[in-house]
Scaffold this motif. Structure first.
Motif, PDB file in Angstrom:
ATOM      1  N   MET A  20      40.764  36.519  37.161  1.00 40.84           N
ATOM      2  CA  MET A  20      39.643  35.443  37.379  1.00 40.84           C
ATOM      3  C   MET A  20      38.260  36.229  37.124  1.00 40.84           C
ATOM      4  O   MET A  20      37.244  35.538  37.313  1.00 40.84           O
ATOM      5  CB  MET A  20      39.773  34.951  38.596  1.00 40.84           C
ATOM      6  N   LEU A  21      38.518  37.501  36.847  1.00 44.85           N
ATOM      7  CA  LEU A  21      37.034  38.234  36.495  1.00 44.85           C
ATOM      8  C   LEU A  21      35.889  37.394  35.639  1.00 44.85           C
ATOM      9  O   LEU A  21      36.287  36.895  34.364  1.00 44.85           O
ATOM     10  CB  LEU A  21      37.537  39.489  35.593  1.00 44.85           C
ATOM     11  N   MET A  22      35.030  36.800  36.221  1.00 47.61           N
ATOM     12  CA  MET A  22      33.999  35.921  35.561  1.00 47.61           C
ATOM     13  C   MET A  22      34.571  34.859  35.225  1.00 47.61           C
ATOM     14  O   MET A  22      33.589  34.168  34.533  1.00 47.61           O
ATOM     15  CB  MET A  22      33.300  36.867  34.328  1.00 47.61           C
ATOM     16  N   ALA A  23      35.345  34.167  35.717  1.00 51.16           N
ATOM     17  CA  ALA A  23      35.821  32.963  35.314  1.00 51.16           C
ATOM     18  C   ALA A  23      35.212  31.937  36.144  1.00 51.16           C
ATOM     19  O   ALA A  23      35.060  32.195  37.529  1.00 51.16           O
ATOM     20  CB  ALA A  23      37.361  32.822  35.571  1.00 51.16           C
ATOM     21  N   HIS A  24      34.833  30.688  35.624  1.00 55.39           N
ATOM     22  CA  HIS A  24      34.137  29.964  36.387  1.00 55.39           C
ATOM     23  C   HIS A  24      35.032  29.033  36.981  1.00 55.39           C
ATOM     24  O   HIS A  24      36.324  28.791  36.632  1.00 55.39           O
ATOM     25  CB  HIS A  24      33.330  28.842  35.635  1.00 55.39           C
ATOM     26  N   GLY A  25      34.991  28.255  38.065  1.00 53.18           N
ATOM     27  CA  GLY A  25      36.029  27.548  38.851  1.00 53.18           C
ATOM     28  C   GLY A  25      36.617  28.312  39.870  1.00 53.18           C
ATOM     29  O   GLY A  25      37.354  27.370  40.512  1.00 53.18           O
ATOM     30  N   PHE A  26      36.559  29.434  39.800  1.00 54.33           N
ATOM     31  CA  PHE A  26      37.150  30.231  40.912  1.00 54.33           C
ATOM     32  C   PHE A  26      37.049  29.956  42.214  1.00 54.33           C
ATOM     33  O   PHE A  26      37.739  29.865  43.046  1.00 54.33           O
ATOM     34  CB  PHE A  26      37.026  31.798  40.698  1.00 54.33           C
ATOM     35  N   LEU A  27      35.625  29.861  42.515  1.00 46.86           N
ATOM     36  CA  LEU A  27      35.174  29.482  43.791  1.00 46.86           C
ATOM     37  C   LEU A  27      35.690  28.227  44.244  1.00 46.86           C
ATOM     38  O   LEU A  27      35.911  27.779  45.396  1.00 46.86           O
ATOM     39  CB  LEU A  27      33.748  29.956  43.934  1.00 46.86           C
ATOM     40  N   ARG A  28      35.372  27.020  43.426  1.00 41.30           N
ATOM     41  CA  ARG A  28      35.802  25.920  43.690  1.00 41.30           C
ATOM     42  C   ARG A  28      37.302  25.805  43.976  1.00 41.30           C
ATOM     43  O   ARG A  28      37.800  25.142  44.944  1.00 41.30           O
ATOM     44  CB  ARG A  28      35.568  25.102  42.418  1.00 41.30           C
ATOM     45  N   ARG A  29      38.284  26.551  43.203  1.00 37.64           N
ATOM     46  CA  ARG A  29      39.622  26.594  43.534  1.00 37.64           C
ATOM     47  C   ARG A  29      39.997  27.104  45.172  1.00 37.64           C
ATOM     48  O   ARG A  29      40.752  26.489  45.598  1.00 37.64           O
ATOM     49  CB  ARG A  29      40.430  27.339  42.401  1.00 37.64           C
ATOM     50  N   ILE A  30      39.143  28.120  45.249  1.00 40.77           N
ATOM     51  CA  ILE A  30      39.321  28.557  46.701  1.00 40.77           C
ATOM     52  C   ILE A  30      38.976  27.714  47.830  1.00 40.77           C
ATOM     53  O   ILE A  30      39.676  27.305  48.672  1.00 40.77           O
ATOM     54  CB  ILE A  30      38.395  30.025  46.812  1.00 40.77           C
ATOM     55  N   PHE A  31      37.967  27.064  47.471  1.00 43.55           N
ATOM     56  CA  PHE A  31      37.276  26.132  48.745  1.00 43.55           C
ATOM     57  C   PHE A  31      37.974  24.824  48.903  1.00 43.55           C
ATOM     58  O   PHE A  31      38.238  24.456  49.962  1.00 43.55           O
ATOM     59  CB  PHE A  31      35.893  25.909  48.632  1.00 43.55           C
ATOM     60  N   GLU A  32      38.545  24.562  47.720  1.00 46.43           N
ATOM     61  CA  GLU A  32      39.503  23.318  47.671  1.00 46.43           C
ATOM     62  C   GLU A  32      40.736  23.581  48.623  1.00 46.43           C
ATOM     63  O   GLU A  32      41.082  22.562  49.202  1.00 46.43           O
ATOM     64  CB  GLU A  32      40.019  22.924  46.187  1.00 46.43           C
ATOM     65  N   VAL A  33      41.172  24.821  48.290  1.00 46.38           N
ATOM     66  CA  VAL A  33      42.367  24.859  49.542  1.00 46.38           C
ATOM     67  C   VAL A  33      41.885  24.724  51.070  1.00 46.38           C
ATOM     68  O   VAL A  33      42.729  24.168  51.706  1.00 46.38           O
ATOM     69  CB  VAL A  33      43.069  26.315  49.194  1.00 46.38           C
ATOM     70  N   ARG A  92      49.005  31.851  44.986  1.00 46.81           N
ATOM     71  CA  ARG A  92      49.307  31.571  43.747  1.00 46.81           C
ATOM     72  C   ARG A  92      48.137  31.783  42.714  1.00 46.81           C
ATOM     73  O   ARG A  92      48.523  32.010  41.734  1.00 46.81           O
ATOM     74  CB  ARG A  92      49.423  29.877  43.658  1.00 46.81           C
ATOM     75  N   ILE A  93      46.849  31.955  43.332  1.00 44.21           N
ATOM     76  CA  ILE A  93      45.727  32.166  42.179  1.00 44.21           C
ATOM     77  C   ILE A  93      45.278  33.333  42.371  1.00 44.21           C
ATOM     78  O   ILE A  93      44.315  34.067  41.395  1.00 44.21           O
ATOM     79  CB  ILE A  93      44.724  31.194  42.184  1.00 44.21           C
ATOM     80  N   ALA A  94      45.461  34.273  43.605  1.00 45.39           N
ATOM     81  CA  ALA A  94      44.914  35.863  43.784  1.00 45.39           C
ATOM     82  C   ALA A  94      45.693  36.417  44.681  1.00 45.39           C
ATOM     83  O   ALA A  94      46.582  35.937  45.504  1.00 45.39           O
ATOM     84  CB  ALA A  94      43.407  35.401  44.326  1.00 45.39           C
TER      85      ALA A  94
END
Ligand code: ADP
Ligand code: ASP
Ligand code: MG
Length: 457
Positions: free
Chosen positions: A326-339, A376-378
């Motif tokens: 996820m290095l520098m990928a946008h949307g990473f934080l969003r996916r985490i907080f959605e969980v 699943r994502i990290a």
């Protein structure tokens, strides 16, 4: 009009209720609306009974209810006298009859659903408000009983309900204000009901919040929170002794302290008070002459004491989430907080680097589900047994050197996360629970060796 809220220890026995009556009588000319918590440890005991019933031990649960009945009858009997008891007793009997039915329902369902949790817990304040009303009468202080569920109208988020403010305020105007014109009124804290009449609660410690909602509802000139300490202290007395009494503190500081664990005030308490600009006071029901803590709208910066108090929260879990992909990928934080959102788990502190995010939570009942989804994502690792320490003060932001002093006093402590700046008036960090007491003691010694007489008693 004023609101006077008395917590569990302040109404734990006949003797305590007599003290409360004396305190209220001395302020009767200010038309008090009295808000009471459940007597002593009643809420814990009710919830323990519900757990027993859910686990298949209905007999044990009913025995607990029987003990609570004996306790309420004994304390009420000691303060209400035979005449008032003759009126109170059938009401107590009715409530305990209903409580038994509720416990039977829990046993049948095999679980304490959120609605049943609220229903069971609500008996504490329903009973205490009746007992206190009757005791006041017996002690020559005529009072009217106000059923909290008829005025405090909430949404249906059981165990954490939020008031529907405009309806609630309208009910207070309609039902409480006329009672107060005639004298003292008493209502239970913590509980409310949905517009359909289903009982709800505002969450543990919620009677402070009820008091503040009531204060805003009646347009009180002051909201008094009477408890078992002299007021807001410079540190949590359960963690370190020797805290100093904070005489005056801002709404923003008090809210921050409450949120980070200062149990003396429920974190939502200041919201309605801020909105209507009603001063809040914390006072000691065992030492009513102590001036207590005044919570006021404006900031109270002190040059001598940039830190007003140190709050802490045990039982914190750190979740470390790391993803090279996820290095520098946008949307990473969003996916985490959605969980976390999906599992209704609030996140307290966050810190990020390019490939990883660390955050803290204090609710871990859904942790294994959260961990599975995040995996699943990290890469995920979970560290339990942590504590947050939070230094609060309006002047922290403009006083140079506060962090240097903090980290010098923590030179022997492993600090795992740090956060400053989100609110400008707090500096918080995470340490191992085992280091908590040592860390708080040395911070307290560092920041409170000199005291500003304008702020501290
Ligand atoms: P009540 O039953 O009156 O609502 P609580 O037990 O909820 O009382 O809150 C009062 C307790 O809060 C105190 O006995 C004390 O142990 C705890 N507390 C935690 N932090 C602080 C602080 N900074 N100042 C004062 N009390 C605190
Ligand atoms: N009786 C409730 C509790 O123990 C509410 C309160 O005391 O504020 O959480
Ligand atoms: Mg409390």
């Amino acid at each position: 009009m004023i609101v006077m809220k008395f917590g569990g220890t302040s109404v734990e026995s006949a003797a305590a209720i007599e003290r409360v009556a004396g305190i209220v009588r001395a302020r009767a000319d200010r038309k008090p609306l009295v808000v009471v918590s459940a007597m002593g440890k009643t809420t814990n005991r009710l919830l323990a009974a519900a757990d027993k019933a859910a686990a298949g031990n209905l007999e044990g649960a009913l025995r607990d209810a029987e003990e609570l009945r004996a306790f309420h009858q004994r304390e009420a009997g000691a303060v209400c006298g035979p005449e008032r008891m003759a009126v109170l007793e059938p009401a107590l009997a009715r409530h305990f009859g209903e409580l038994e039915e509720t416990l039977e329902t829990v046993a049948k369902e095999g679980q304490v659903t959120p609605a049943l949790w609220d229903e069971t817990a609500s008996y504490g304040e329903r009973l205490s408000s009746l007992v206190v009303t009757s005791a006041f009468g017996a002690l020559g202080l005529e009072a009217a009983h106000l059923d909290a569920r008829e005025v405090l109208i909430t949404d249906s988020r059981h165990t954490q309900a939020l008031p529907l403010y405009s309806r609630t305020y309208a009910r207070f105007q309609e039902k409480a204000a006329p009672l107060l014109e005639r004298g003292v009124a008493v209502m239970g804290g913590f509980i409310g009901s949905t517009p359909q009449g289903v009982t709800t609660t505002l969450g543990r410690g919620g009677s402070d919040f009820s008091a503040s909602i009531a204060g805003a509802g009646i347009g009180a000139e002051e909201i008094q929170i009477w408890t078992d300490v002299d007021g807001m202290l410079s540190c949590d007395p359960r963690v370190a002794e020797g805290g100093h009494l904070v005489k005056v503190i801002s709404f923003a500081e008090a809210a921050e302290l409450a949120y980070f664990g200062a149990k003396v005030l429920h974190p939502s308490t200041v919201l309605p008070a801020v909105e209507k600009n009603i001063p809040v006071r914390i006072l000691n029901s065992r030492r009513p002459d102590v001036e207590g803590t005044r919570i006021v709208a404006e900031a109270v910066p002190s040059r001598i004491n940039p830190v007003k108090s140190i709050a802490c929260k045990r039982g914190i879990t750190i979740v470390n989430i790391r993803s090279l992909r996820m290095l520098m990928a946008h949307g990473f934080l969003r996916r985490i907080f959605e969980v976390f959102d999906r599992y209704r788990t609030p996140v307290d502190m966050v810190s990020t680097s390019e490939v990883s995010v660390s955050l803290t939570v204090d609710r871990t009942d859904q942790m294994s589900e959260i961990e599975a989804e995040l995996s699943r994502i990290a890469e995920v690792s979970v560290l339990r047994g942590q504590a947050i320490i939070c230094l609060v003060g309006d002047a922290i932001r403009e006083t140079p050197g506060v962090s240097a002093r903090v980290f010098a006093s923590l030179r022997d402590v492993n600090v795992r996360m740090i956060s400053q700046g989100a609110s400008l008036l707090n500096l918080s960090f995470v340490v191992d629970e085992d280091d908590l007491v040592r860390a708080v003691k040395s911070l307290h010694a560092e920041f409170f060796s000199q005291l500003d007489p304008e702020v501290f008693a």
